[in-house]
Scaffold this motif. Structure first.
Motif, PDB file in Angstrom:
ATOM      1  N   ARG A 182       0.822  -1.211   0.000  1.00 38.72           N
ATOM      2  CA  ARG A 182       0.000   0.000   0.000  1.00 38.72           C
ATOM      3  C   ARG A 182       0.858   1.264   0.000  1.00 38.72           C
ATOM      4  NH1 ARG A 182      -5.045  -1.906  -1.338  1.00 38.72           N
ATOM      5  NH2 ARG A 182      -5.976  -3.199   0.296  1.00 38.72           N
ATOM      6  N   GLY A 183       0.375   2.282  -0.690  1.00 42.98           N
ATOM      7  CA  GLY A 183       1.088   3.552  -0.717  1.00 42.98           C
ATOM      8  C   GLY A 183       0.178   4.695  -1.115  1.00 42.98           C
ATOM      9  N   LYS A 184       0.724   5.914  -1.065  1.00 45.94           N
ATOM     10  CA  LYS A 184      -0.007   7.114  -1.484  1.00 45.94           C
ATOM     11  C   LYS A 184       0.920   7.998  -2.310  1.00 45.94           C
ATOM     12  CE  LYS A 184      -3.371   7.463   2.306  1.00 45.94           C
ATOM     13  NZ  LYS A 184      -3.903   8.337   3.391  1.00 45.94           N
ATOM     14  N   VAL A 185       0.338   8.657  -3.311  1.00 46.31           N
ATOM     15  CA  VAL A 185       1.123   9.557  -4.157  1.00 46.31           C
ATOM     16  C   VAL A 185       1.663  10.703  -3.314  1.00 46.31           C
ATOM     17  CG1 VAL A 185       1.029  11.176  -6.091  1.00 46.31           C
ATOM     18  CG2 VAL A 185      -0.129   8.972  -6.262  1.00 46.31           C
ATOM     19  N   SER A 186       2.987  10.894  -3.389  1.00 50.18           N
ATOM     20  CA  SER A 186       3.621  11.997  -2.669  1.00 50.18           C
ATOM     21  C   SER A 186       3.803  13.213  -3.575  1.00 50.18           C
ATOM     22  CB  SER A 186       4.982  11.551  -2.122  1.00 50.18           C
ATOM     23  OG  SER A 186       5.688  12.638  -1.562  1.00 50.18           O
ATOM     24  N   SER A 187       4.224  12.982  -4.817  1.00 53.05           N
ATOM     25  CA  SER A 187       4.432  14.096  -5.743  1.00 53.05           C
ATOM     26  C   SER A 187       4.343  13.594  -7.178  1.00 53.05           C
ATOM     27  CB  SER A 187       5.792  14.759  -5.501  1.00 53.05           C
ATOM     28  OG  SER A 187       6.845  13.849  -5.768  1.00 53.05           O
ATOM     29  N   VAL A 188       4.049  14.522  -8.071  1.00 52.92           N
ATOM     30  CA  VAL A 188       3.984  14.247  -9.506  1.00 52.92           C
ATOM     31  C   VAL A 188       4.836  15.288 -10.210  1.00 52.92           C
ATOM     32  CG1 VAL A 188       2.500  13.995 -11.531  1.00 52.92           C
ATOM     33  CG2 VAL A 188       1.638  13.347  -9.266  1.00 52.92           C
ATOM     34  N   SER A 189       5.780  14.856 -11.035  1.00 48.29           N
ATOM     35  CA  SER A 189       6.654  15.812 -11.711  1.00 48.29           C
ATOM     36  C   SER A 189       5.834  16.688 -12.655  1.00 48.29           C
ATOM     37  CB  SER A 189       7.747  15.080 -12.499  1.00 48.29           C
ATOM     38  OG  SER A 189       7.178  14.289 -13.520  1.00 48.29           O
ATOM     39  N   PRO A 190       6.109  17.996 -12.677  1.00 49.92           N
ATOM     40  CA  PRO A 190       5.306  18.904 -13.514  1.00 49.92           C
ATOM     41  C   PRO A 190       5.573  18.745 -14.997  1.00 49.92           C
ATOM     42  CG  PRO A 190       7.108  20.091 -12.465  1.00 49.92           C
ATOM     43  CD  PRO A 190       7.117  18.710 -11.887  1.00 49.92           C
ATOM     44  N   TYR A 191       6.709  18.163 -15.362  1.00 47.28           N
ATOM     45  CA  TYR A 191       7.068  18.025 -16.772  1.00 47.28           C
ATOM     46  C   TYR A 191       7.460  16.584 -17.072  1.00 47.28           C
ATOM     47  CZ  TYR A 191       7.434  23.082 -16.225  1.00 47.28           C
ATOM     48  OH  TYR A 191       7.179  24.389 -15.922  1.00 47.28           O
ATOM     49  N   PRO A 192       7.289  16.146 -18.326  1.00 50.38           N
ATOM     50  CA  PRO A 192       7.742  14.797 -18.705  1.00 50.38           C
ATOM     51  C   PRO A 192       9.250  14.660 -18.558  1.00 50.38           C
ATOM     52  CG  PRO A 192       6.221  15.702 -20.336  1.00 50.38           C
ATOM     53  CD  PRO A 192       6.580  16.830 -19.419  1.00 50.38           C
ATOM     54  N   LEU A 193       9.685  13.432 -18.282  1.00 51.58           N
ATOM     55  CA  LEU A 193      11.105  13.160 -18.101  1.00 51.58           C
ATOM     56  C   LEU A 193      11.768  12.859 -19.432  1.00 51.58           C
ATOM     57  CD1 LEU A 193      10.960  10.777 -15.005  1.00 51.58           C
ATOM     58  CD2 LEU A 193      11.405  13.226 -15.003  1.00 51.58           C
ATOM     59  N   THR A 194      12.988  13.344 -19.604  1.00 48.69           N
ATOM     60  CA  THR A 194      13.762  12.999 -20.782  1.00 48.69           C
ATOM     61  C   THR A 194      14.408  11.623 -20.573  1.00 48.69           C
ATOM     62  OG1 THR A 194      15.771  14.037 -19.914  1.00 48.69           O
ATOM     63  CG2 THR A 194      14.263  15.432 -21.199  1.00 48.69           C
ATOM     64  N   GLN A 195      14.931  11.073 -21.656  1.00 51.66           N
ATOM     65  CA  GLN A 195      15.613   9.789 -21.567  1.00 51.66           C
ATOM     66  C   GLN A 195      16.799   9.875 -20.614  1.00 51.66           C
ATOM     67  OE1 GLN A 195      14.756   6.880 -23.141  1.00 51.66           O
ATOM     68  NE2 GLN A 195      16.457   5.779 -22.177  1.00 51.66           N
ATOM     69  N   GLU A 196      17.515  11.007 -20.674  1.00 51.21           N
ATOM     70  CA  GLU A 196      18.680  11.195 -19.803  1.00 51.21           C
ATOM     71  C   GLU A 196      18.265  11.253 -18.338  1.00 51.21           C
ATOM     72  OE1 GLU A 196      17.973  12.945 -22.465  1.00 51.21           O
ATOM     73  OE2 GLU A 196      19.562  12.295 -23.849  1.00 51.21           O
ATOM     74  N   ALA A 197      17.138  11.908 -18.053  1.00 50.61           N
ATOM     75  CA  ALA A 197      16.669  12.013 -16.665  1.00 50.61           C
ATOM     76  C   ALA A 197      16.283  10.647 -16.109  1.00 50.61           C
ATOM     77  CB  ALA A 197      15.487  12.975 -16.587  1.00 50.61           C
ATOM     78  N   ILE A 198      15.606   9.841 -16.917  1.00 50.91           N
ATOM     79  CA  ILE A 198      15.226   8.506 -16.470  1.00 50.91           C
ATOM     80  C   ILE A 198      16.465   7.652 -16.238  1.00 50.91           C
ATOM     81  CG2 ILE A 198      13.956   6.413 -17.068  1.00 50.91           C
ATOM     82  CD1 ILE A 198      12.105   8.154 -18.738  1.00 50.91           C
ATOM     83  N   THR A 199      17.424   7.757 -17.159  1.00 47.80           N
ATOM     84  CA  THR A 199      18.665   6.993 -17.013  1.00 47.80           C
ATOM     85  C   THR A 199      19.376   7.353 -15.722  1.00 47.80           C
ATOM     86  OG1 THR A 199      18.916   6.851 -19.420  1.00 47.80           O
ATOM     87  CG2 THR A 199      20.885   6.480 -18.088  1.00 47.80           C
ATOM     88  N   GLY A 200      19.384   8.644 -15.390  1.00 48.56           N
ATOM     89  CA  GLY A 200      20.022   9.077 -14.155  1.00 48.56           C
ATOM     90  C   GLY A 200      19.314   8.567 -12.922  1.00 48.56           C
ATOM     91  N   LEU A 201      17.989   8.470 -12.971  1.00 50.81           N
ATOM     92  CA  LEU A 201      17.225   8.029 -11.803  1.00 50.81           C
ATOM     93  C   LEU A 201      17.367   6.537 -11.540  1.00 50.81           C
ATOM     94  CD1 LEU A 201      13.893  10.027 -12.191  1.00 50.81           C
ATOM     95  CD2 LEU A 201      15.508  10.228 -10.306  1.00 50.81           C
ATOM     96  N   VAL A 202      17.385   5.747 -12.610  1.00 51.93           N
ATOM     97  CA  VAL A 202      17.393   4.288 -12.428  1.00 51.93           C
ATOM     98  C   VAL A 202      18.781   3.689 -12.588  1.00 51.93           C
ATOM     99  CG1 VAL A 202      15.002   4.125 -13.186  1.00 51.93           C
ATOM    100  CG2 VAL A 202      16.830   3.828 -14.859  1.00 51.93           C
ATOM    101  N   GLY A 203      19.763   4.517 -12.969  1.00 49.81           N
ATOM    102  CA  GLY A 203      21.145   4.053 -12.949  1.00 49.81           C
ATOM    103  C   GLY A 203      21.671   3.405 -14.204  1.00 49.81           C
ATOM    104  N   GLY A 204      21.077   3.669 -15.355  1.00 53.97           N
ATOM    105  CA  GLY A 204      21.628   3.106 -16.583  1.00 53.97           C
ATOM    106  C   GLY A 204      20.627   3.078 -17.714  1.00 53.97           C
ATOM    107  N   GLU A 205      21.132   3.043 -18.944  1.00 55.11           N
ATOM    108  CA  GLU A 205      20.268   3.042 -20.119  1.00 55.11           C
ATOM    109  C   GLU A 205      19.468   1.754 -20.245  1.00 55.11           C
ATOM    110  OE1 GLU A 205      22.681   3.855 -23.481  1.00 55.11           O
ATOM    111  OE2 GLU A 205      23.256   5.870 -22.830  1.00 55.11           O
ATOM    112  N   LEU A 206      20.080   0.629 -19.890  1.00 54.63           N
ATOM    113  CA  LEU A 206      19.374  -0.643 -19.992  1.00 54.63           C
ATOM    114  C   LEU A 206      18.164  -0.679 -19.061  1.00 54.63           C
ATOM    115  CD1 LEU A 206      19.354  -3.444 -21.280  1.00 54.63           C
ATOM    116  CD2 LEU A 206      20.787  -4.252 -19.391  1.00 54.63           C
ATOM    117  N   ALA A 207      18.346  -0.205 -17.830  1.00 56.24           N
ATOM    118  CA  ALA A 207      17.229  -0.182 -16.879  1.00 56.24           C
ATOM    119  C   ALA A 207      16.166   0.829 -17.297  1.00 56.24           C
ATOM    120  CB  ALA A 207      17.739   0.147 -15.481  1.00 56.24           C
ATOM    121  N   ALA A 208      16.596   1.926 -17.940  1.00 51.39           N
ATOM    122  CA  ALA A 208      15.656   2.983 -18.322  1.00 51.39           C
ATOM    123  C   ALA A 208      14.713   2.547 -19.430  1.00 51.39           C
ATOM    124  CB  ALA A 208      16.426   4.225 -18.753  1.00 51.39           C
TER     125      ALA A 208
END
Length: 270
Positions: A182-208
């Motif tokens: 169980r969980g609750k939404v804490s925040s929603v990003s105001p803008y879509p994420l770029t490929q580079e931003a996703i890669t940075g968050l999850v730690g690599g292009e393969l995971a992204a």
């Protein structure tokens, strides 16, 4: 001629003129009433019924800082590695040594605290400036909470708001056996994420690649609901949840509950 003869013969039988005409058989009336009742029930359901509205999206369990890569600022050869997967590191801690072309040994330190979740090089490997050495799950403090980072398609994220209830199917705890986290939404990003931003968050292009689709997603951070009575320390749809502790860097499938709508409003897109 035979048919015409029969028709003239019937006209000569006046006794049948006063016979009642049967417009429909009893079975026909029953079928008509069933159709009318069904249509009435469908109309009532269309305006008064409730359909559950949800948004499904992939994500992973991690810390609020996500993951980041430790990169080499030098050209040279990996001489020694001081950290390995599952090791905890602190900010400024030496994690590797690089030997450059002049034979000098350069120490590389971690710019942040966290836990090593990936190793991209090995001893003796030639690296250049900017080569990724480690992937580290960042922790900003000793009591850093665990969250779920969910990547929701942009066209569905506009309906989300902080406090919205979320159910998470954890890959390491089959929902059929242990239920949903169980969980609750804490925040929603105001803008879509770029490929580079996703890669940075999850730690690599393969995971992204798992979190990118036809459109750029938005990041939805989900706070897990605490529950001291479970082994994991978080609330589950079952009484106790899994019998083991909950690990980070685990993939989840999120079902975000937006409430309910009548079928009529859903068809109109309201």
């Amino acid at each position: 001629m035979m048919f015409r003869f029969k028709a003239l013969q019937r006209m000569r039988e006046p006794d049948e003129l006063d016979s009642p005409t049967l417009l429909a058989a009893p079975r026909g009336w029953i079928a008509l009433f069933v159709v009318l009742i069904t249509m009435a029930a469908a109309l009532i359901w269309a305006f008064a019924g409730q359909l559950r509205v949800t948004v499904n999206a992939p994500g992973l369990l991690t810390r609020p800082g996500g993951t980041a890569r430790v990169q080499s600022p030098y050209n040279g050869t990996v001489h020694r590695l001081f950290a390995h997967p599952a090791d905890a590191v602190t900010s400024g801690q030496p994690v590797a040594e690089i030997r450059d072309a002049d034979g000098r040994t350069r120490k590389i330190t971690s710019p942040f605290a966290g836990r090593v979740v990936g190793l991209a090089v090995s001893d003796g490997q030639v690296v250049t400036t900017g080569t990724s050495l480690f992937t580290v799950e960042r922790t900003d403090g000793p009591g850093d909470r665990m969250v779920a980072m969910v990547f929701v398609p942009s066209d569905r994220a506009a309906m989300l708001a902080p406090g919205t209830r979320v159910d998470l199917a954890v890959s390491t705890a089959p929902p059929a056996a242990f239920g949903l986290l169980r969980g609750k939404v804490s925040s929603v990003s105001p803008y879509p994420l770029t490929q580079e931003a996703i890669t940075g968050l999850v730690g690599g292009e393969l995971a992204a690649k798992r979190y990118t689709g036809q459109s750029a997603p938005r990041l939805v951070v989900v706070d897990l609901i605490p529950d001291k009575d479970t082994r994991t320390g978080y609330a589950w749809s079952t009484t106790s949840g899994p019998p083991t502790e909950l690990g980070s860097q685990v993939s989840v499938a999120a079902t975000i509950n937006l409430g309910s709508q009548t079928p009529f409003d859903l068809v109109l897109g309201r």
